[in-house]
Structures are given as structure tokens and as C-alpha cells.
Design a protein around this motif. Structure first.
Motif, PDB file in Angstrom:
ATOM      1  N   PHE A   1       0.831  -1.193   0.000  1.00 47.41           N
ATOM      2  CA  PHE A   1       0.000   0.000   0.000  1.00 47.41           C
ATOM      3  C   PHE A   1       0.871   1.250   0.000  1.00 47.41           C
ATOM      4  CE2 PHE A   1      -2.680  -3.022   2.473  1.00 47.41           C
ATOM      5  CZ  PHE A   1      -3.807  -3.023   1.661  1.00 47.41           C
ATOM      6  N   SER A   2       0.300   2.360  -0.498  1.00 48.20           N
ATOM      7  CA  SER A   2       0.920   3.640  -0.213  1.00 48.20           C
ATOM      8  C   SER A   2       0.622   3.982   1.242  1.00 48.20           C
ATOM      9  CB  SER A   2       0.356   4.728  -1.129  1.00 48.20           C
ATOM     10  OG  SER A   2      -0.985   5.039  -0.775  1.00 48.20           O
TER      11      SER A   2
ATOM     12  N   ASP B   1      -2.931   5.243   1.607  1.00 48.42           N
ATOM     13  CA  ASP B   1      -3.936   4.165   1.595  1.00 48.42           C
ATOM     14  C   ASP B   1      -3.918   3.396   2.915  1.00 48.42           C
ATOM     15  OD1 ASP B   1      -4.819   4.771  -0.939  1.00 48.42           O
ATOM     16  OD2 ASP B   1      -3.489   3.330  -1.941  1.00 48.42           O
TER      17      ASP B   1
ATOM     18  N   MET C   1      -5.769   5.362   5.435  1.00 47.56           N
ATOM     19  CA  MET C   1      -7.201   5.362   5.123  1.00 47.56           C
ATOM     20  C   MET C   1      -7.894   4.097   5.607  1.00 47.56           C
ATOM     21  SD  MET C   1      -8.231   8.153   3.734  1.00 47.56           S
ATOM     22  CE  MET C   1      -9.816   7.450   3.360  1.00 47.56           C
ATOM     23  N   LEU C   2      -7.153   3.001   5.777  1.00 47.56           N
ATOM     24  CA  LEU C   2      -7.756   1.762   6.280  1.00 47.56           C
ATOM     25  C   LEU C   2      -8.364   1.963   7.664  1.00 47.56           C
ATOM     26  CD1 LEU C   2      -5.146  -0.951   5.204  1.00 47.56           C
ATOM     27  CD2 LEU C   2      -7.382  -0.490   4.186  1.00 47.56           C
TER      28      LEU C   2
ATOM     29  N   ILE D   1     -10.286  11.847   3.168  1.00 48.67           N
ATOM     30  CA  ILE D   1      -8.905  12.078   2.730  1.00 48.67           C
ATOM     31  C   ILE D   1      -8.271  13.197   3.551  1.00 48.67           C
ATOM     32  CG2 ILE D   1      -7.464  12.801   0.788  1.00 48.67           C
ATOM     33  CD1 ILE D   1      -9.518  11.437  -1.053  1.00 48.67           C
TER      34      ILE D   1
ATOM     35  N   LYS E   1       5.606   3.847  -0.480  1.00 48.62           N
ATOM     36  CA  LYS E   1       5.034   2.527  -0.242  1.00 48.62           C
ATOM     37  C   LYS E   1       5.464   2.047   1.144  1.00 48.62           C
ATOM     38  CE  LYS E   1       3.231   2.072  -4.377  1.00 48.62           C
ATOM     39  NZ  LYS E   1       1.754   2.048  -4.574  1.00 48.62           N
TER      40      LYS E   1
ATOM     41  N   ARG F   1      -2.975   5.710  11.290  1.00 52.44           N
ATOM     42  CA  ARG F   1      -4.141   4.894  10.907  1.00 52.44           C
ATOM     43  C   ARG F   1      -5.099   4.729  12.076  1.00 52.44           C
ATOM     44  NH1 ARG F   1      -3.284  -1.396   9.536  1.00 52.44           N
ATOM     45  NH2 ARG F   1      -2.976  -1.378  11.802  1.00 52.44           N
TER      46      ARG F   1
END
Length: 212
Positions: A91-92, A95, A98-99, A116, A135, A151
Motif C-alpha cells: 500500500f501507499s 492508503d 485510510m484503512l 482524505i 510505499k 491509521r
């Protein structure tokens, strides 16, 4: 009161792990859970994450009885940072952060502009905004820990639980994580972390729980 635990007991068969445990934690406070491996630190965390059932006792989370809250409601109130996580996909960083919104937007729904923006704000608070386009398999251990914290805080949980957040990190990154916990307290978040480091508890925690 963000968290109140009263007379909590947990056994594995005949082996007593937690007995008559009582904890309270207010907004903007940090609680350090201390003790050797196998003493019950992870068991307490797993109960709060709904991975183990309560056997007896009472937990009040943000003024609500824990048992009356759905798993989704608990997930919105509690953020979690695991001790060590190695995702299978590259993932970036954006991303990955965002999880942390899955509990509120659903696994297969597209994120909104606000979602976002929340990811960017979480990254700023966690000190990893400069990593957003990278990444996750390119990150160092210390950088990855900051991303995992971002996160966990993207949905602004009332309680953040961290499982040995400074393990396997060098002194510089350990201090960075401890400073971040203090910043989260300043934002009004309650934090609970397990640790083997007594000095970390003395440095930043308002309360300590020593399991024996």
C-alpha cells in the motif's frame, strides 16, 4: 471518564490471568501497563478489542456499558496500534492510513474528500505527512510505527491502545513515539500502552498498572 474497569476477572481454564482488576482513565490521560511477558498485558488488551470475551466484571467505555455496544461502535471509540504489523500488500502510506476509516465508511465504499482530509490531518499529527506517497514496504520500523498510529487515530477515537509501541525501535524513534503520545494527550485523547520499560512509564504516563 473514558474508561472504567471494575472487578474484571479472566482465566484460561484453571489458570488465573486477571483477578479483580480495577482501572479508570480520563480524557487526556495515559496509562502504562507494565509487567513481564505472559502476565496478562495482552489479555487485557484483547478483551478491550473484543478478541476475548469478558468472563466477569464491568467495563464502561465513554459512559456506555461495554456489553451494550456493538463491535462497530467499539471500533469507533477505540483505536489500536499493534506491536508489529507486516502487511502483505505494498500500500501507499496514504492508503494504509485510510484503512483506519473502515469502521465508519465500510470496506468497499470510496472515501470522501473529508475522509482524505482526515488522513492528511492524522499524518500531520503523527509526524508522517512527508511519507504519504511512499510505499509501506519502503519504510523503516520507526516510520512504519508512525503510520500505524496515524491509521489508528484517523477516526479520532476516545481511547488509543498501543501494544508495546517502542519495541524493536532505536532510542531516537522511541523518544519520537513517546513525544507523540504526549501530543495525543494534549489533543484530548486517552492512551493506554503496554511496555517493559519502566522509564517510559515514568516519563509520560499519568497512571501505571503493574501486573504481577
Amino acid at each position: 471518564m473514558v474508561l472504567s474497569i471494575s472487578n474484571l476477572n479472566f482465566n484460561y481454564g484453571k489458570k488465573v490471568i486477571l483477578k479483580d482488576l480495577n482501572i479508570s482513565l480520563k480524557q487526556s490521560q495515559t496509562l502504562a501497563i507494565l509487567g513481564p511477558n505472559g502476565i496478562g498485558k495482552s489479555t487485557l488488551i484483547r478483551i478491550l478489542l473484543s478478541l476475548l470475551p469478558m468472563q466477569s466484571g464491568e467495563i464502561i467505555l465513554n459512559g456506555e456499558n461495554f456489553k451494550s455496544l456493538s463491535l462497530k461502535e467499539r471500533a469507533k471509540l477505540i483505536g489500536y496500534v499493534p506491536q508489529n504489523e507486516k502487511p502483505n500488500f505494498a500500500f501507499s502510506v496514504l492508503d494504509m492510513i485510510m484503512l483506519g476509516k473502515n469502521a465508519s465508511i465500510g470496506l468497499f465504499k470510496a472515501p470522501s474528500k473529508k475522509d482524505i482530509d482526515d488522513a492528511y490531518n492524522a499524518a500531520i499529527l503523527a509526524g508522517c505527512k512527508h511519507l504519504l506517497e511512499q510505499k509501506i514496504d519502503e519504510l523503516s520500523g520507526g516510520q512504519m510505527q508512525l503510520v500505524l498510529i496515524a491509521r489508528a487515530i484517523i477516526s479520532k477515537p476516545k481511547l488509543l491502545i498501543m501494544d508495546e509501541p517502542t519495541s524493536f525501535l532505536d532510542t531516537t524513534h522511541q523518544n519520537e513515539i513517546l513525544s507523540l503520545i504526549s501530543r495525543l494527550n494534549n489533543q484530548g485523547m486517552a492512551v493506554m500502552f503496554s511496555s517493559h520499560h519502566l522509564d517510559h512509564a515514568f516519563m509520560i504516563s499519568h497512571k501505571s498498572l503493574l501486573l504481577n
